[in-house]
Design a protein around this motif. Sequence first.
Motif, PDB file in Angstrom:
ATOM      1  N   SER A 138     125.488  33.401  40.901  1.00  0.00           N
ATOM      2  CA  SER A 138     124.910  32.405  41.788  1.00  0.00           C
ATOM      3  C   SER A 138     125.785  31.170  41.807  1.00  0.00           C
ATOM      4  CB  SER A 138     123.509  32.037  41.310  1.00  0.00           C
ATOM      5  OG  SER A 138     123.586  31.333  40.083  1.00  0.00           O
ATOM      6  N   VAL A 139     125.505  30.258  42.718  1.00  0.00           N
ATOM      7  CA  VAL A 139     126.240  29.001  42.780  1.00  0.00           C
ATOM      8  C   VAL A 139     126.069  28.224  41.485  1.00  0.00           C
ATOM      9  CG1 VAL A 139     126.383  26.769  43.935  1.00  0.00           C
ATOM     10  CG2 VAL A 139     126.169  28.856  45.285  1.00  0.00           C
ATOM     11  N   ALA A 140     124.845  28.218  40.957  1.00  0.00           N
ATOM     12  CA  ALA A 140     124.600  27.496  39.705  1.00  0.00           C
ATOM     13  C   ALA A 140     125.433  28.076  38.568  1.00  0.00           C
ATOM     14  CB  ALA A 140     123.115  27.545  39.350  1.00  0.00           C
ATOM     15  N   GLU A 141     125.528  29.408  38.507  1.00  0.00           N
ATOM     16  CA  GLU A 141     126.323  30.047  37.464  1.00  0.00           C
ATOM     17  C   GLU A 141     127.808  29.755  37.651  1.00  0.00           C
ATOM     18  OE1 GLU A 141     123.493  33.931  36.535  1.00  0.00           O
ATOM     19  OE2 GLU A 141     124.993  34.000  38.140  1.00  0.00           O
ATOM     20  N   ALA A 142     128.264  29.809  38.895  1.00  0.00           N
ATOM     21  CA  ALA A 142     129.667  29.502  39.168  1.00  0.00           C
ATOM     22  C   ALA A 142     129.976  28.047  38.846  1.00  0.00           C
ATOM     23  CB  ALA A 142     129.994  29.807  40.631  1.00  0.00           C
ATOM     24  N   SER A 143     129.036  27.162  39.180  1.00  0.00           N
ATOM     25  CA  SER A 143     129.230  25.745  38.892  1.00  0.00           C
ATOM     26  C   SER A 143     129.300  25.503  37.388  1.00  0.00           C
ATOM     27  CB  SER A 143     128.094  24.926  39.503  1.00  0.00           C
ATOM     28  OG  SER A 143     128.036  25.106  40.902  1.00  0.00           O
ATOM     29  N   ALA A 144     128.404  26.160  36.644  1.00  0.00           N
ATOM     30  CA  ALA A 144     128.419  26.029  35.184  1.00  0.00           C
ATOM     31  C   ALA A 144     129.729  26.556  34.609  1.00  0.00           C
ATOM     32  CB  ALA A 144     127.232  26.773  34.576  1.00  0.00           C
ATOM     33  N   CYS A 145     130.227  27.642  35.178  1.00  0.00           N
ATOM     34  CA  CYS A 145     131.512  28.198  34.747  1.00  0.00           C
ATOM     35  C   CYS A 145     132.631  27.178  34.938  1.00  0.00           C
ATOM     36  CB  CYS A 145     131.812  29.471  35.527  1.00  0.00           C
ATOM     37  SG  CYS A 145     133.483  30.114  35.300  1.00  0.00           S
ATOM     38  N   VAL A 146     132.654  26.533  36.095  1.00  0.00           N
ATOM     39  CA  VAL A 146     133.683  25.527  36.373  1.00  0.00           C
ATOM     40  C   VAL A 146     133.563  24.371  35.384  1.00  0.00           C
ATOM     41  CG1 VAL A 146     134.509  23.836  38.050  1.00  0.00           C
ATOM     42  CG2 VAL A 146     133.890  26.146  38.796  1.00  0.00           C
ATOM     43  N   GLN A 147     132.343  23.913  35.155  1.00  0.00           N
ATOM     44  CA  GLN A 147     132.139  22.813  34.208  1.00  0.00           C
ATOM     45  C   GLN A 147     132.622  23.187  32.812  1.00  0.00           C
ATOM     46  OE1 GLN A 147     127.928  22.493  34.937  1.00  0.00           O
ATOM     47  NE2 GLN A 147     128.157  20.585  36.113  1.00  0.00           N
ATOM     48  N   GLU A 148     132.286  24.390  32.373  1.00  0.00           N
ATOM     49  CA  GLU A 148     132.693  24.838  31.041  1.00  0.00           C
ATOM     50  C   GLU A 148     134.211  24.878  30.916  1.00  0.00           C
ATOM     51  OE1 GLU A 148     132.667  28.886  28.328  1.00  0.00           O
ATOM     52  OE2 GLU A 148     131.193  28.675  29.942  1.00  0.00           O
ATOM     53  N   LYS A 149     134.883  25.418  31.937  1.00  0.00           N
ATOM     54  CA  LYS A 149     136.337  25.539  31.890  1.00  0.00           C
ATOM     55  C   LYS A 149     137.005  24.166  31.971  1.00  0.00           C
ATOM     56  CE  LYS A 149     136.201  29.997  31.617  1.00  0.00           C
ATOM     57  NZ  LYS A 149     134.721  30.082  31.454  1.00  0.00           N
ATOM     58  N   VAL A 160     127.177  21.130  30.790  1.00  0.00           N
ATOM     59  CA  VAL A 160     127.310  22.410  31.493  1.00  0.00           C
ATOM     60  C   VAL A 160     125.914  22.833  31.938  1.00  0.00           C
ATOM     61  CG1 VAL A 160     128.100  24.795  31.314  1.00  0.00           C
ATOM     62  CG2 VAL A 160     129.303  22.989  30.075  1.00  0.00           C
ATOM     63  N   ASP A 161     125.498  22.309  33.095  1.00  0.00           N
ATOM     64  CA  ASP A 161     124.131  22.537  33.563  1.00  0.00           C
ATOM     65  C   ASP A 161     124.073  23.182  34.945  1.00  0.00           C
ATOM     66  OD1 ASP A 161     125.040  20.461  35.114  1.00  0.00           O
ATOM     67  OD2 ASP A 161     123.573  18.989  34.395  1.00  0.00           O
ATOM     68  N   GLY A 162     125.234  23.514  35.512  1.00  0.00           N
ATOM     69  CA  GLY A 162     125.239  24.145  36.826  1.00  0.00           C
ATOM     70  C   GLY A 162     124.996  23.197  37.974  1.00  0.00           C
ATOM     71  N   ARG A 167     130.723  13.451  37.818  1.00  0.00           N
ATOM     72  CA  ARG A 167     131.651  13.720  36.718  1.00  0.00           C
ATOM     73  C   ARG A 167     132.356  15.061  36.914  1.00  0.00           C
ATOM     74  NH1 ARG A 167     128.543  12.416  31.161  1.00  0.00           N
ATOM     75  NH2 ARG A 167     130.496  13.233  30.302  1.00  0.00           N
ATOM     76  N   THR A 168     131.625  16.055  37.396  1.00  0.00           N
ATOM     77  CA  THR A 168     132.246  17.362  37.615  1.00  0.00           C
ATOM     78  C   THR A 168     133.333  17.270  38.669  1.00  0.00           C
ATOM     79  OG1 THR A 168     130.196  18.503  37.022  1.00  0.00           O
ATOM     80  CG2 THR A 168     131.828  19.750  38.273  1.00  0.00           C
ATOM     81  N   PHE A 169     133.040  16.576  39.778  1.00  0.00           N
ATOM     82  CA  PHE A 169     134.017  16.516  40.857  1.00  0.00           C
ATOM     83  C   PHE A 169     135.208  15.642  40.492  1.00  0.00           C
ATOM     84  CE2 PHE A 169     130.595  18.435  43.139  1.00  0.00           C
ATOM     85  CZ  PHE A 169     131.228  19.245  44.073  1.00  0.00           C
TER      86      PHE A 169
END
Length: 684
Positions: A138-149, A160-162, A167-169
């Motif tokens: 999902s988008v939330a999972e992909a977003s969390a993946c990006v945050q983690e990396k 890492v909350d999806g 801050r993420t951007f």
Amino acid sequence: MHRTFVVALGVLLLPVMPAAADNFEFTVAGEPGLTLNVVGYDSTGRQMFEATTSKPEQRDGKDIYIVRVDEKILNSAPLSRWCVEDLGGTWSLLADKDGATGLCDDDPSETRGSYGFKATSVLGAAEQPDDGILPGMSVAEASACVQEKLNLLGFDAGSVDGQMGRRTFDAAIAFATAQDGDAYPELSNETAAQWCATMLAAIEGDVARGPSDDLARYRFGPDIEGAIARDTRAGIAAVDEYFRKVFGAALTAPGTIYVSSDADWLADAYVAHLKAGQGIRGGKVEWFSGCHGGEAGYGFMFMCAKADVFSGDWFGAGVPAQRSFALAHEYFHMLQYERAVGSLAGCCSGVNTLEMLGPQWLVEGAAEYIAFRMLGDNGAMDLQREVDWHTQKAGEVSTPLVKMETREGYYAEERASSSGMIAAHLLAESSGLASLAQFYDEIGAGKDWEVAFQDAFGLTPAEFYASYDRQLGKSPNLAQGSDGALVDSSAKCVQAALNELGFDAGSVDGKPGAQTQAALDDYSAAHPGQARMPRVDNAIAQNSWCLYLSANHDLTEEVKTMADELAGKARFQVALNIDPDAPFSVTFVDEATRQNVYQFATPVEYLTSSERFVGANYSDIRDAETICVVMMEGWEVIGQDGKIYPLSCTRLAFEMFSTVEPHTGRIPELTINVRAPSKGNGLQ
């Protein structure tokens, strides 16, 4: 001036360029057919503006609703909150949210000319649809993946909350800017999974660049928060700057810094980095599970984030300072391996450490001292207080440094770290802080560590060991008696000699007390003018007394044997304050026979900036009565009378031996004024 406000509805943040000067843009990505109302509030809750839009514009192939607000309005007071409401109640992202019609952001912040928001729903966050890019993500999972990396690589994406907010951007923009090529499109709901996959491939291929790759590559585990990542990056930057200042250079190639408290993650990273095979993984999991601190080698550092040495506050200077301390220690290990070993292939076997890096007490002691010294020089802690404390602890260690040369011997001593730290401190004080790094340069040049030691520090390991024992008030003659107490063979020699000469020193137990001192006082009274006698309450005087009594009296073979054993181990030093360019030889002369009993010539090593030390075995010079410094190659001595002489001689006397360290006699510093053949004037 113009700036852009962007709302992250459905965790979508789309920065866009403003259309007109002096206006702020609030942009919302959404499906066609919506009527959106945008309202802004200041910190008091006062409404600053309100505007409605129902006509989306096409930007980058997306439907974007835009509300433009005059800059003067937003400059009148800080924007504290802004909300977007779907007046028609038809927005699909909110349709199933129990009547929710809008989203608000309660912490707007301007960054680099635009505003980004981490939107939260007033009545509940909207669920994200599957973006369809990666099956099952999902988008939330992909977003969390990006945050983690991003966090892993050292770019602070926050929790890492999806939910991709400001801050993420910001982290994503910084990350993409640091990479080579154009592999990363603008981050959005639609591209998050693509980012995740591309970042993962870059990390696995070790081509993903961190924010400070000129200093290090950062790898943070999934458990690491932004504050730890920031402290780590700042700490490495501070350490690198300090190393360049005191050593002239830091690491020539960036290393990789791994930080986590996840033992499995650390072990997997360790195996992958060293290409060591899965056979060692179990042992590394066990090691990292203990969270002992850090481990470093050629080009890498692993740090357990929960270790007290990394996340405590030992010095009362705060956790960031503590982390700098731990990082400095491990960073110096990286420098040791880079300069002495030079490759990962020759690194970290743990078996031939002595051959690769020299004695373990110096490997660890130098790293520890550098960490203390950096914090002390930067005003984060009281260096002298730490030196005093560790000096006390080192003085309580019975294991000699020579037995801590190997890894096994070092780690068998519970307080070895204090011994190593103080030993490194003494070397740095006498030879300069840069000598601690020079030693590893010398090994890297192909020298045996003993030769490298003498070239870097100006004395042999044996001479330093004797000096170390002297400065810590130790005696190499200490041994454990039958009752477990420490006894000193030189003290036993003194007691036995006094008893033989008729002066009651009590039991010959190697533990001199009041009765032994009283016997020495009686001996001194019976031999007025023969020698100025020191007290016998320390190992220095005990050595001197044993050698003196044996040399001046006909004693039994038992006492002579003890004195001979001591003489066989003893060293004698001459400290010369002399022009560093002056070539000379030193000769010990027996005046009775007019024979030279011992002679040695320059080069003579420096111990301090003003002293040049030469050393000889005491057994070689015990019959000498005079020491002469003989000038060579046309140099001459300027005598106290102003006349020119080819040499300078000094009679040896007992008091010269009475202030020496254990096993090392030392004449008080001799100042020799000389002149060079071409100079014609005296030099100090």
